[in-house]
Design an enzyme around this catalytic site. Structure first.
Site, PDB file in Angstrom:
ATOM      1  N   GLU A 124       0.799  -1.221   0.000  1.00 28.73           N
ATOM      2  CA  GLU A 124       0.000   0.000   0.000  1.00 28.73           C
ATOM      3  C   GLU A 124       0.839   1.281   0.000  1.00 28.73           C
ATOM      4  O   GLU A 124       0.411   2.295  -0.531  1.00 28.73           O
ATOM      5  CB  GLU A 124      -0.938   0.011   1.221  1.00 28.73           C
ATOM      6  CG  GLU A 124      -2.098  -0.957   1.129  1.00 28.73           C
ATOM      7  CD  GLU A 124      -3.086  -0.595   0.027  1.00 28.73           C
ATOM      8  OE1 GLU A 124      -3.338   0.605  -0.198  1.00 28.73           O
ATOM      9  OE2 GLU A 124      -3.602  -1.527  -0.623  1.00 28.73           O
ATOM     10  N   SER A 128     -56.126 -14.033  15.476  1.00 28.74           N
ATOM     11  CA  SER A 128     -56.392 -14.589  16.807  1.00 28.74           C
ATOM     12  C   SER A 128     -55.283 -14.272  17.796  1.00 28.74           C
ATOM     13  O   SER A 128     -55.438 -14.526  18.996  1.00 28.74           O
ATOM     14  CB  SER A 128     -56.567 -16.108  16.705  1.00 28.74           C
ATOM     15  OG  SER A 128     -57.692 -16.417  15.913  1.00 28.74           O
TER      16      SER A 128
END
Length: 728
Positions: free
Chosen positions: A23, A409
């Protein structure tokens, strides 16, 4: 960001060498800006006549990651350069590297080097080998492209580049490069489940954005401590996906994902060994049909070729259109794989097993039905798991929090609890009979039971066990709609409520989070805790800027809570919640199903955990014939709770079993022996059962032969009834 902070001295030198080599090879020499690298990049770009090389230093990358947006503009680049210079002035090189490795993104949801090590190799960064460190360092340039989970070949090629750069910088020899490259990468298989973005994290993120400004959320280094139990969250994701796929298969096979023309000879030749590709049993993945006969299909997955036998695609005998509507069902003795597959089809398969290194596949498909799970610890309101759909990556809409669906229900227990608060008992009797409400404005409303029968005298306990609609409508009418709504609001249900008797059948729309929270009141002895997802938040200096402590509010008596829980325990023992008996411990729960099987619910709880499951389609249509809460939602609940309870319940080392908690009976509750037919005190001539009562509400009258005979005659007449009689 989800990560673990690691200090500079805790990170192996090999990783720093791999990182700087690939890098920023001049990291230790420049002052934040590498002018030599910039010139080199310009020359390279001019020669290639395109942008080929970048020249950002590690310091510049850190400045961008911490302070800036990813936009590509000259202004942003100038800011990056200035910030990099200031970082170099104020921090040491070691501090910059430490910050960089803890902030940078490595793909697969991993921020920071420790997360990356755990994500890809299932180990701490301090245990990484040189080949593993080289692969991870290579990810930074393009995490998705070089991920070994996306392409092992590209990941290895990038690793080779890193190793060669390390050789160029004098960190390793050419021999070490070759040895490291040849070593296999033993990747962890749990990366997707551990770091995959999910509905709970999105729920937290949304709250943070609404409460704090975006700059503080994304750049303020906040530490957010949540109530999530990661093991329960994984179990919830697995359970909802398995349950929805099972339901989807019952709806039928919708055909291949797509179809393409293939060069069979080329496809057959380009194959790799099963071991190299790293596929495991249970993996679901796309595959291409290379050849298909009546009994067997040859399937290619990545570069691996395996087979699928007819018996592993039997569920696809039922064919459906793209909306899941059945179009055809092939008899079992006539079914052939050629009925559903052809060469070039792209399908989803699951690895069933391997035979001599060759995978055996079974046919699968992604469901179009959706669902949600919410799990709350009732004693404090902590949300331990929350899943808002089948797959967050395909749909980020959080159904657990934002989808208002009819409760069916699943709402009935609140009506029965309101009645118990009003003086009714589990043994109170109502008559289950034909019922019609006449209206000039809306026409007649004629509620029916699920079995379309009438059952005469029915105790409230029995009515809830069997989820009797008519008794529930009558009960709501007797205690009052307004009173019931007021009671439900105290438990945390926000509404809006339909202010009519359809409320008895669950016509209100509500979110799974709301409904599960309300059920937690039953599990917590009548005390309501608001749901909590965030325990506390610290700012960058360690100051507490938000803290959420449980604040219980009593909204019903302990006695009512115990009675409704005992009734819901019987729903599991004797009624529609029977599947929950698989836990083999104290469980209370209720199924819910709306008209035309559009919504399916199961709300259930143990003393430790309350869990609500909802299943349905986003576009409000049927799940299919008989796809009730018991069939569509309860299996998901059971699968999840089987994994959740061992996580929460104490374990006895001496006996080797889980210590099962039971629902405690509070003071003020007594038992009495009653006649189950009349709900009155039993005699030697009647059947007998024991029921619970609040002190002072035990029946004082004994069940007489006259009363029993009258009710029995009425029941027989109602059972024979063919046509409903109109009654206002």
């Amino acid at each position: 960001e989800k990560g673990y902070y690691r200090a500079f001295e805790e990170t192996p030198k090999t990783l720093f060498r791999a990182l700087t080599a690939v890098e920023d090879s001049r990291f230790w020499m420049h002052k934040g800006i590498d002018y030599i690298a910039i010139v080199r990049a310009i020359v390279s770009d001019l020669q290639a006549q395109r942008v080929k090389q970048g020249a950002s230093t590690i310091t510049q990358q850190l400045a961008k990651a911490i302070f800036l947006t990813p936009e590509k503009t000259i202004v942003r680049k100038l800011k990056e350069v200035m910030l990099a210079h200031r970082l170099e002035e104020n921090l040491t090189k070691e501090e910059i590297l430490e910050l960089y490795l803890n902030k940078i993104y490595f793909g697969s949801g991993a921020y920071g080097i420790e997360s990356a090590a755990r994500t890809y190799f299932g180990k701490s960064v301090s245990d990484l080998t040189m080949p593993e460190a080289a692969m991870i360092a290579g990810l930074i340039k393009a995490p998705s492209r070089y991920s070994p989970y996306s392409s092992l070949e590209k990941a290895k090629a990038r690793q080779k580049i890193v190793l060669i750069r390390m050789q160029t910088e004098g960190f390793i020899t050419a021999v070490q490069v070759e040895e490291a490259y040849k070593q296999p990468l033993y990747l962890t298989r749990s990366h997707k489940r551990r770091f995959k973005p999910n509905y709970f994290l999105e729920y937290i993120r949304t709250y943070l954005e609404e409460t704090y400004d975006s700059e503080m959320v994304y750049k303020g280094s906040l530490k957010v401590y949540t109530t999530l139990n990661t093991n329960l969250q994984k179990s919830a994701i697995d359970s909802i996906q398995i349950g929805l796929r099972d339901l989807d298969k019952r709806q039928g096979y919708r055909g291949p994902i797509e179809h393409k023309e293939i060069d069979l000879k080329k496809e057959m030749s380009a194959s790799a060994s099963f071991e190299k590709v790293i596929l495991s049993k249970g993996t679901r993945i796309r595959g291409t049909v290379l050849k298909v006969s009546k009994e067997e299909a040859t399937i290619k997955v990545k570069n691996v070729i395996g087979v699928m036998h007819k018996e592993d695609a039997q569920w696809a005998r039922k064919l459906a259109d793209k909306n899941g509507n059945e179009t055809k069902k092939i008899p079992k003795n006539e079914f052939k794989l050629t009925d559903i597959l052809r060469t070039g089809d792209i399908i989803i398969v699951k690895i069933k097993k391997t035979v001599k290194g060759k995978p055996i596949f079974s046919l699968d498909q992604d469901p179009i039905v959706q669902g949600s799970i919410v799990a709350i610890e009732p004693s404090n309101g902590y949300i331990r798991a929350l899943v808002g759909g089948y797959d967050f990556s395909k749909s980020e809409f959080n159904r657990a929090v934002n989808a208002k669906r009819q409760a069916g229900s699943g709402f009935k227990p609140f009506i029965y609890a309101a009645a118990l608060e009003a003086g009714y008992t589990p043994a109170s009797i109502l008559i289950d009979e034909p019922l019609v409400y006449e209206s000039r404005e809306f026409g007649d409303w004629e509620p029916e039971n699920y079995d379309q029968q009438y059952h005469g005298a029915t105790r409230l306990r029995e009515a809830l066990i069997k989820s009797r609609n008519i008794v529930t409508v009558k009960l709501l009418e007797e205690i009052g709609v307004e009173r019931t709504i007021k009671f439900a609001r105290k438990l945390g249900l926000g509404g809006p409520f339909p202010e009519n008797l359809t409320l008895a059948l669950g016509s209100l729309s509500i979110t799974p989070l709301e409904l599960t929270t309300a059920y937690s009141v039953f599990a917590n002895n009548g005390v309501r805790n608001d749901p909590i997802a965030i325990k506390y938040i610290l700012d960058k200096d360690g100051n507490v800027i938000e803290s959420n402590q449980p604040k219980g509010t009593r909204v019903m008596t302990e006695q009512t809570s115990f009675l409704i829980t005992s009734m819901l325990e019987d729903v599991v023992k004797k009624g529609t919640g029977w599947r929950a008996r698989a836990l083999k411990r104290s469980v209370a729960g209720k199924t819910g199903t709306t008209n035309a099987y559009i919504d399916a619910w199961f709300l259930g709880y143990t003393p430790e955990l309350v869990t609500g499951v909802w299943v349905g389609h986003d576009n409000i249509r049927t799940l299919g014939e008989k796809e009730t809460g018991s069939k569509a939602a309860a299996p998901i609940w059971v699968n999840f709770m089987k994994q959740a309870i061992p996580e929460l319940a104490p374990f006895s080392k001496s006996s080797g079993v889980i210590n099962s908690k039971v629902f405690d009976m509070p003071e003020g509750i007594v038992t009495a022996v009653i006649d189950p037919l009349t709900g009155l005190l039993a005699t030697n001539e009647t059947e007998k059962m024991v029921d619970f009562f609040k002190e002072g509400t035990v029946p004082t009258v004994y069940s007489t032969e006259y009363y029993r005979d009258m009710l029995k005659t009425q029941q027989e007449e109602l059972k024979k009834l063919k046509k409903k009689k109109k009654r206002k």
